[in-house]
Scaffold this motif. Structure first.
Motif, PDB file in Angstrom:
ATOM      1  N   LEU A   1     -16.438  -1.117  -2.799  1.00  0.00           N
ATOM      2  CA  LEU A   1     -17.753  -1.430  -2.244  1.00  0.00           C
ATOM      3  C   LEU A   1     -18.139  -2.898  -2.464  1.00  0.00           C
ATOM      4  N   PHE A   2     -17.705  -3.448  -3.595  1.00  0.00           N
ATOM      5  CA  PHE A   2     -18.019  -4.830  -3.972  1.00  0.00           C
ATOM      6  C   PHE A   2     -16.691  -5.511  -4.298  1.00  0.00           C
ATOM      7  N   PRO A   3     -16.035  -6.075  -3.273  1.00  0.00           N
ATOM      8  CA  PRO A   3     -14.647  -6.532  -3.432  1.00  0.00           C
ATOM      9  C   PRO A   3     -14.426  -7.781  -4.273  1.00  0.00           C
ATOM     10  N   ASP A   4     -15.507  -8.384  -4.783  1.00  0.00           N
ATOM     11  CA  ASP A   4     -15.300  -9.526  -5.676  1.00  0.00           C
ATOM     12  C   ASP A   4     -16.371  -9.514  -6.770  1.00  0.00           C
ATOM     13  N   LYS A   5     -16.090 -10.244  -7.818  1.00  0.00           N
ATOM     14  CA  LYS A   5     -16.967 -10.241  -8.997  1.00  0.00           C
ATOM     15  C   LYS A   5     -18.364 -10.764  -8.700  1.00  0.00           C
ATOM     16  N   ASP A   6     -18.470 -11.716  -7.794  1.00  0.00           N
ATOM     17  CA  ASP A   6     -19.777 -12.301  -7.503  1.00  0.00           C
ATOM     18  C   ASP A   6     -20.687 -11.328  -6.750  1.00  0.00           C
TER      19      ASP A   6
ATOM     20  N   ALA B   1     -24.153  -9.768  -8.282  1.00  0.00           N
ATOM     21  CA  ALA B   1     -25.409  -9.879  -7.528  1.00  0.00           C
ATOM     22  C   ALA B   1     -26.053  -8.510  -7.358  1.00  0.00           C
ATOM     23  N   MET B   2     -25.250  -7.474  -7.079  1.00  0.00           N
ATOM     24  CA  MET B   2     -25.763  -6.115  -6.937  1.00  0.00           C
ATOM     25  C   MET B   2     -26.352  -5.622  -8.256  1.00  0.00           C
TER      26      MET B   2
ATOM     27  N   ASP C   1     -20.736 -13.185 -17.714  1.00  0.00           N
ATOM     28  CA  ASP C   1     -19.301 -13.227 -17.460  1.00  0.00           C
ATOM     29  C   ASP C   1     -18.984 -12.200 -16.374  1.00  0.00           C
ATOM     30  N   ALA C   2     -19.096 -12.625 -15.128  1.00  0.00           N
ATOM     31  CA  ALA C   2     -18.909 -11.716 -13.994  1.00  0.00           C
ATOM     32  C   ALA C   2     -17.514 -11.106 -13.972  1.00  0.00           C
ATOM     33  N   ALA C   3     -16.506 -11.891 -14.284  1.00  0.00           N
ATOM     34  CA  ALA C   3     -15.124 -11.385 -14.237  1.00  0.00           C
ATOM     35  C   ALA C   3     -14.918 -10.261 -15.248  1.00  0.00           C
TER      36      ALA C   3
ATOM     37  N   ALA D   1     -15.324  -1.926 -13.823  1.00  0.00           N
ATOM     38  CA  ALA D   1     -15.700  -1.101 -12.673  1.00  0.00           C
ATOM     39  C   ALA D   1     -14.503  -0.305 -12.156  1.00  0.00           C
ATOM     40  N   ALA D   2     -14.776   0.919 -11.741  1.00  0.00           N
ATOM     41  CA  ALA D   2     -13.753   1.797 -11.172  1.00  0.00           C
ATOM     42  C   ALA D   2     -13.344   1.298  -9.785  1.00  0.00           C
ATOM     43  N   PRO D   3     -12.186   1.705  -9.303  1.00  0.00           N
ATOM     44  CA  PRO D   3     -11.715   1.265  -7.990  1.00  0.00           C
ATOM     45  C   PRO D   3     -12.702   1.544  -6.848  1.00  0.00           C
TER      46      PRO D   3
END
Length: 140
Positions: free
Chosen positions: A58-63, A67-68, A43-45, A51-53
């Motif tokens: 650094l990773f602007p979307d859930k996908d 992946a990271m 459940d990526a969302a 995650a903190a702001p």
């Protein structure tokens, strides 16, 4: 007297969850458990919501975030077993460091050190995770 005892007991029960919820270390542990549960469900969302702001910048979307995590944090993404180690709140609970002891699905042992940061709204978010592989001589 008996009515007073019942009222006192009910008050203790009613306020106990609030007291526990305000303990920064327990709050951090709950946050970590919920994120790992989200990873296990893919459940990526939900996982991204913890995650903190700074991480979200650094990773602007859930996908991209997921992946990271899959690439760099496999022991956290799909742990075999895990248990909480030492936890410590500093700066009046503004920052929590929580150790997580992990046995991976490949039976390798890891230690993850989480940095959980209280946000301006009072919630906590995961700001950083540092993973260390344990050597055979270190045990669990």
């Amino acid at each position: 007297m008996r009515a007073f005892s019942i009222v006192a007991l009910l008050c203790c029960i009613a306020f106990a969850p609030a007291a526990r919820a305000q303990d920064p270390v327990q709050t951090a542990q709950s946050l970590i458990e919920r994120q790992i549960a989200a990873f296990l469900r893919n459940d990526a969302a939900a996982a991204y919501s913890f995650a903190a702001p700074g991480i979200k910048a650094l990773f602007p979307d859930k996908d991209s975030f997921l992946a990271m995590v899959k690439k760099n944090y496999q022991p956290v993404y799909h742990p075999g077993n895990f248990a909480f180690g030492k936890g410590r709140a500093i700066d009046g609970g503004a920052v929590v460091y929580q150790e997580l002891l992990i046995t991976g699905t490949d039976d390798k042992n890891w230690t993850a050190i989480y940095q959980i940061v209280r946000q301006p709204d009072g919630s906590y978010r995961i700001n950083n995770v540092h993973i260390l592989a344990k050597t055979a001589s270190e045990g669990i």
